[in-house]
Design an enzyme around this catalytic site. Structure first.
Site, short mmCIF file in Angstrom:
data_model
loop_
_atom_site.label_atom_id
_atom_site.label_comp_id
_atom_site.label_asym_id
_atom_site.label_seq_id
_atom_site.Cartn_x
_atom_site.Cartn_y
_atom_site.Cartn_z
N ASP A 185 0.86 -1.17 0.00
CA ASP A 185 0.00 0.00 0.00
C ASP A 185 0.90 1.23 0.00
O ASP A 185 1.85 1.30 0.78
CB ASP A 185 -0.89 0.00 1.25
CG ASP A 185 -2.28 0.52 0.97
OD1 ASP A 185 -2.37 1.63 0.44
OD2 ASP A 185 -3.26 -0.18 1.28
N HIS A 195 -11.32 -2.98 3.14
CA HIS A 195 -11.23 -2.63 4.56
C HIS A 195 -11.99 -1.35 4.91
O HIS A 195 -12.01 -0.96 6.07
CB HIS A 195 -9.76 -2.48 4.95
CG HIS A 195 -9.13 -1.32 4.22
ND1 HIS A 195 -8.92 -1.33 2.85
CD2 HIS A 195 -8.70 -0.11 4.65
CE1 HIS A 195 -8.38 -0.16 2.50
NE2 HIS A 195 -8.24 0.58 3.57
N ASP A 196 -12.57 -0.67 3.93
CA ASP A 196 -13.32 0.57 4.19
C ASP A 196 -14.83 0.36 4.10
O ASP A 196 -15.58 1.33 4.17
CB ASP A 196 -12.94 1.65 3.17
CG ASP A 196 -11.52 2.14 3.34
OD1 ASP A 196 -11.01 2.11 4.47
OD2 ASP A 196 -10.92 2.56 2.33
N ASP A 237 -3.07 4.73 -2.33
CA ASP A 237 -4.14 5.30 -1.51
C ASP A 237 -4.57 6.68 -2.03
O ASP A 237 -3.72 7.54 -2.27
CB ASP A 237 -3.61 5.43 -0.08
CG ASP A 237 -4.71 5.70 0.93
OD1 ASP A 237 -5.62 4.85 1.04
OD2 ASP A 237 -4.67 6.75 1.60
N GLU A 253 -6.33 3.80 -5.90
CA GLU A 253 -7.62 3.97 -5.23
C GLU A 253 -8.09 5.37 -5.58
O GLU A 253 -7.45 6.35 -5.21
CB GLU A 253 -7.47 3.82 -3.71
CG GLU A 253 -8.82 3.75 -3.03
CD GLU A 253 -8.88 4.45 -1.69
OE1 GLU A 253 -9.79 4.16 -0.92
OE2 GLU A 253 -8.04 5.33 -1.42
#
Ligand code: TEU
Ligand code: CA
Length: 614
Positions: free
Chosen positions: A185, A415-416, A286, A344
């Site tokens: 990430d 995970h969000d 991210d 993302e």
């Protein structure tokens, strides 16, 4: 691209990539259909006259802001929609199944209740046996954990709870030995306020680091602008020692980096290369579309702020230098290492995504687009059930129009987000049916599947009973905000619908998980795990399921029937609801691969895979 003005028609606007995506987003938000725009009565109207109709709420300023954003993008996507599938350039990441690990809750090797690198190492054989090709690890860098590692203090150090750099090297080695790849990430829109750069910037004005962040003077003793944070409240923090404010789009401890500073860019690129030299295979980036902010950080438009719930977003979600910076990272880091990238990119629609992932443009390999996660008119915290008819239309639209030079990511949660299976139907009695349906679509549609840890165990949302069970910074901040206008019970109910903690509880295989309260424990479902193995293997043995052309055969209500053609032909029929119905596809000349038997009724959420006989 002709410039858009108030005298252009709505149709002209919709034909620009940014105009298309923004209008689509607005329609989604307002739960209106595309027909609204395609209708000549609206489409042929000049923006100037429309702006009178949309009244105060979306006044002229709204349209001016939109026009400026549209005109800031001079490029149009290459039209590669009509090419044959053979035009798709093969790549390992198009063939891969990628598995996302949220390290904190994946596997705890030493019983302190926190997942760690040794835990991941101990599960590599399992992951290999599932058939996954690459692991994406959510951040494992040193962090004070205000946002579970998305607030990085030191990019070159491993988070103490997760282990050491030696553990990391062993893990990377173990992954490569098993023929898998590692995707890290990359969180470079912001750093922790405890990062050395920020500390220097704050404490020593001559350090040369002030310009690594957005420090600004206040406006009449107030914030420099009206932008707000995704985690509640203003996006500005005041530092009395310097009488300056600093920008944070996320938590108060996640300070936005100033990408317009070439020194910052070069430091970040050096750091990326440091990891690539170690042997990592790529990055998930991210909120990467937020890295370029409009010059002067202008006030956010009121109407846009109200509609999107975030003020200022039009000044950074597709900023003026975004393409330039993405290309620079590619040139100076990814390309020389042949590394993979997936961005993302919240808010980015289909046409803008084409400009980011079109292979000839050399920016990113793929993006995650998020408009599939909620149905029109809904946000994550709403109490509603997800209608899969919307997913069918959304995904079909992308597959038909994204083009052979772009490649899609296929995912339902991460995970969000709460788990998709629970969004489709709150009552868990048909969970296995829905999980099967979702998996069948994920592994037979065109794109790269991203499995989120636990999907393959058949996990659903957690039955949280109180706010004290939630640890996510977003949930806690939002809860506090909600309390200003709602009762404790109502506030908790809203948070429970959308909390990111649904996907962040320790996986069932952890010893420690047994100490969780009864209602937060889940058993893994071995039937679903086996199903994942079967589907992943099927995809691997039939390249048609990867590169084959996609064709929609039926989109009748609650029906999704499609064909994949290449060397072979597959037909997949899905029942998108719990209503049994007659199958549309009769299967003559085909063998049924899944399920083992089928009747003349499609059961609730049933999914069938057929292969054409040679
Ligand atoms: O998420 C960015 C993002 O926009 C969301 O999905 C976000 O969690 C949500 O919109 C909040 O309202 C990324 C990470 O995936 C997330 O975990 C981080 O918290 C965030 O960036 C900040 O780094
Ligand atoms: Ca541990």
């Amino acid at each position: 691209m002709p410039q858009i003005s108030l005298d252009s028609t709505v149709r002209d606007l919709y034909e620009t990539p940014v105009g298309h995506d923004v209008i689509e987003k607005v329609l989604l938000q307002m739960n209106l259909s595309e027909k609204w725009i395609l209708n000549p009565i609206i489409g042929k109207r000049k923006i100037r006259t429309l702006s009178k109709l949309t009244g105060k709420q979306m006044g002229p300023e709204f349209w001016q802001t939109l026009i400026a954003l549209v005109n800031s993008e001079p490029d149009v996507p290459a039209d590669r929609t009509s090419e044959k599938p053979c035009a798709v350039k093969p790549a390992w990441w198009k063939e891969a199944v990628i598995y996302q690990i949220y390290p904190r809750s994946f596997c705890d090797s030493n019983g302190d209740g926190i997942g760690d690198l040794k835990g991941i190492l101990s599960k590599l054989d399992y992951l290999q046996s599932l058939g996954v090709d690459a692991l994406w690890l959510s951040p494992i860098y040193d962090s004070p954990n205000d946002d579970n590692g998305y607030d990085i203090r030191d990019y070159r150090k491993i988070m103490t709870e997760f282990g050491t750099m030696d553990d990391f090297d062993e893990l990377l080695d173990g992954i490569h030995k098993r023929g898998m790849k590692l995707i890290m990430d990359l969180v470079v829109n912001h750093t922790s306020d405890e990062h050395e750069w920020f500390q220097k910037a704050l404490n020593d004005p001559d350090s040369g680091y002030e310009d690594y962040y957005f420090f600004r003077k206040g406006k009449d003793g107030k914030e420099p602008n009206n932008w707000n944070s995704f985690f509640g409240g203003t996006a500005w923090n005041y530092y009395p020692e310097r009488d300056l404010w600093a920008l944070h789009l996320f938590s108060k401890k996640q300070m936005d980096l100033n990408w317009d500073n070439p020194k910052l860019r070069s430091d970040i690129i050096e750091m990326i290369n440091w990891w690539l030299d170690k042997g990592v295979d790529g990055f998930r980036m991210d909120v990467i579309n937020y890295i370029s902010k409009s010059d002067g950080l202008p006030e956010g438009n009121e109407a846009i702020g109200k509609m999107m719930l975030f003020y200022g977003i039009e000044h950074y979600y597709y900023g003026p230098h975004l393409h330039e910076y993405l290309h620079e990272i590619r040139e100076k880091a990814f390309k020389p290492h042949n590394a993979f990238s997936v961005g993302e990119t919240p808010g980015i629609g289909r046409e803008m995504a084409k400009l980011i992932t079109g292979e000839e443009r050399e920016e990113l390999d793929m993006v995650f687009s998020f408009d599939q996660l909620e149905t029109p008119g809904h946000v994550r915290f709403d109490d509603y059930e997800y209608d899969l008819n919307y997913y069918r239309d959304y995904i079909t639209d992308w597959m038909e129009n994204y083009g052979s030079n772009c490649w899609m990511s296929l995912f339902y949660n991460n995970h969000d987000n709460p788990r998709m299976v629970s969004k489709v139907r709150k009552d868990p009695s048909l969970r296995r049916e829905i999980e099967t349906l979702l998996a069948v679509m994920q592994f037979t549609l065109k794109g790269t599947p991203f499995v989120f840890q636990g999907d393959e165990m058949g996990l659903i949302n957690y039955d949280f009973h109180s706010i004290s069970e939630l640890s996510d910074v977003e949930s806690r901040n939002r809860y506090a905000e909600l309390l200003e206008s709602h009762s404790e019970e109502e506030s908790f109910r809203i948070i429970r619908n959308g909390t990111r903690d649904h996907s962040r509880i320790l996986l069932p295989w952890n010893e420690k998980a047994k100490e969780l309260p009864e209602h937060l424990r889940q058993e893994a479902d071995p039937v679903i795990t086996e199903l994942y193995r079967t589907l992943i293997a099927l995809r691997k043995t039939h390249p048609t399921l990867i590169y084959g052309d996609f064709r929609l055969l039926s989109r009748k209500k609650n029906t999704f029937v499609y064909e994949r053609t290449g060397e072979e032909t597959f037909v997949i029929e899905c029942n998108l609801s719990e209503e049994p119905r007659k199958p549309v596809f009769q299967g003559k000349g085909y063998t049924l691969l899944m399920p083992r038997t089928a009747s003349d009724v499609m059961k609730p959420y049933e999914a069938r895979i057929y292969r054409k006989l040679k």
